[in-house]
Write a protein that holds these residues in place. Structure first.
Motif, PDB file in Angstrom:
ATOM      1  N   VAL A   2     126.478  69.260  50.409  1.00 46.62           N
ATOM      2  CA  VAL A   2     125.406  69.519  51.360  1.00 46.62           C
ATOM      3  C   VAL A   2     125.402  71.001  51.731  1.00 46.62           C
ATOM      4  CG1 VAL A   2     124.469  68.976  53.627  1.00 46.62           C
ATOM      5  CG2 VAL A   2     125.595  67.193  52.264  1.00 46.62           C
ATOM      6  N   GLN A   3     124.224  71.615  51.676  1.00 47.63           N
ATOM      7  CA  GLN A   3     124.084  73.003  52.102  1.00 47.63           C
ATOM      8  C   GLN A   3     122.927  73.121  53.072  1.00 47.63           C
ATOM      9  OE1 GLN A   3     123.866  75.254  48.356  1.00 47.63           O
ATOM     10  NE2 GLN A   3     125.998  75.855  48.675  1.00 47.63           N
ATOM     11  N   ALA A  23     116.702  74.390  56.059  1.00 49.05           N
ATOM     12  CA  ALA A  23     116.474  73.689  54.801  1.00 49.05           C
ATOM     13  C   ALA A  23     117.781  73.068  54.330  1.00 49.05           C
ATOM     14  CB  ALA A  23     115.940  74.661  53.756  1.00 49.05           C
ATOM     15  N   CYS A  24     117.714  71.793  54.043  1.00 47.39           N
ATOM     16  CA  CYS A  24     118.901  71.047  53.640  1.00 47.39           C
ATOM     17  C   CYS A  24     118.817  70.689  52.165  1.00 47.39           C
ATOM     18  CB  CYS A  24     119.024  69.783  54.484  1.00 47.39           C
ATOM     19  SG  CYS A  24     120.438  68.740  54.076  1.00 47.39           S
ATOM     20  N   SER A  25     119.923  70.862  51.451  1.00 45.00           N
ATOM     21  CA  SER A  25     120.013  70.408  50.073  1.00 45.00           C
ATOM     22  C   SER A  25     121.248  69.541  49.927  1.00 45.00           C
ATOM     23  CB  SER A  25     120.074  71.592  49.104  1.00 45.00           C
ATOM     24  OG  SER A  25     121.201  72.395  49.365  1.00 45.00           O
ATOM     25  N   GLY A  26     121.196  68.578  49.029  1.00 46.39           N
ATOM     26  CA  GLY A  26     122.344  67.738  48.768  1.00 46.39           C
ATOM     27  C   GLY A  26     122.224  66.320  49.281  1.00 46.39           C
ATOM     28  N   ARG A  27     121.331  66.097  50.272  1.00 51.53           N
ATOM     29  CA  ARG A  27     121.074  64.746  50.752  1.00 51.53           C
ATOM     30  C   ARG A  27     119.878  64.804  51.701  1.00 51.53           C
ATOM     31  NH1 ARG A  27     126.171  64.305  54.904  1.00 51.53           N
ATOM     32  NH2 ARG A  27     125.070  65.152  56.703  1.00 51.53           N
ATOM     33  N   LYS A  75     109.885  67.737  53.202  1.00 55.04           N
ATOM     34  CA  LYS A  75     110.401  69.074  52.894  1.00 55.04           C
ATOM     35  C   LYS A  75     111.919  69.151  53.048  1.00 55.04           C
ATOM     36  CE  LYS A  75     106.164  71.521  54.131  1.00 55.04           C
ATOM     37  NZ  LYS A  75     105.547  72.585  54.972  1.00 55.04           N
ATOM     38  N   ASN A  76     112.501  68.043  53.505  1.00 55.75           N
ATOM     39  CA  ASN A  76     113.947  67.995  53.758  1.00 55.75           C
ATOM     40  C   ASN A  76     114.408  69.162  54.631  1.00 55.75           C
ATOM     41  OD1 ASN A  76     115.980  66.080  53.233  1.00 55.75           O
ATOM     42  ND2 ASN A  76     117.063  67.527  51.930  1.00 55.75           N
ATOM     43  N   THR A  77     113.671  69.355  55.697  1.00 54.29           N
ATOM     44  CA  THR A  77     113.888  70.488  56.586  1.00 54.29           C
ATOM     45  C   THR A  77     113.870  70.019  58.035  1.00 54.29           C
ATOM     46  OG1 THR A  77     112.901  72.045  55.023  1.00 54.29           O
ATOM     47  CG2 THR A  77     112.957  72.722  57.327  1.00 54.29           C
TER      48      THR A  77
END
Length: 118
Positions: A2-3, A23-27, A75-77
């Motif tokens: 997760v970042q 902004a989230c990445s990984g889940r 947007k996973n934000t």
């Protein structure tokens, strides 16, 4: 892995507004609690907004009515709308989440500086 990457900070006059983004990445941001914290020089890092994975929100009295946390699942934000800013809101603002659903906040972004001039 997760970042979290924050953006949107800057210099603003007292009474102004900003929208901070994380902004989230990984889940998915909707799968775990997400929070915004801030840390002023010489002070501890404090929670200013929290949105649970069930979409419940929490704010401490110091920012209630001025700060609003929200999330855009597409947007996973996660966002933090900050209004009626005061010089004492000056701090580095951090986005955070949890590695375990019922654990503590332990995944952090790099932070974004918010400076409020009087």
């Amino acid at each position: 892995q997760v970042q979290l990457v924050e953006s949107g900070g800057g210099l603003v006059q007292a009474g102004g507004s900003l929208r901070l983004s994380c902004a989230c990445s990984g889940r998915p941001v909707s799968s775990y609690d997400m929070g915004w914290f801030r840390q002023a020089p010489g002070k501890e890092r404090d929670l200013v907004a929290h949105i649970s994975w069930t979409a419940d929100t929490y704010y401490p009295d110091s920012v209630k009515g001025r700060f609003t946390i929200s999330r855009d699942n597409a947007k996973n934000t996660v966002y933090l709308q900050v209004n009626t800013l005061k010089p004492e809101d000056t701090a580095i603002y951090y986005c955070a989440t949890k590695s375990a659903r019922f654990g503590n906040y332990d995944i952090w972004g790099q932070g974004t500086q918010v400076t409020v001039s009087s």
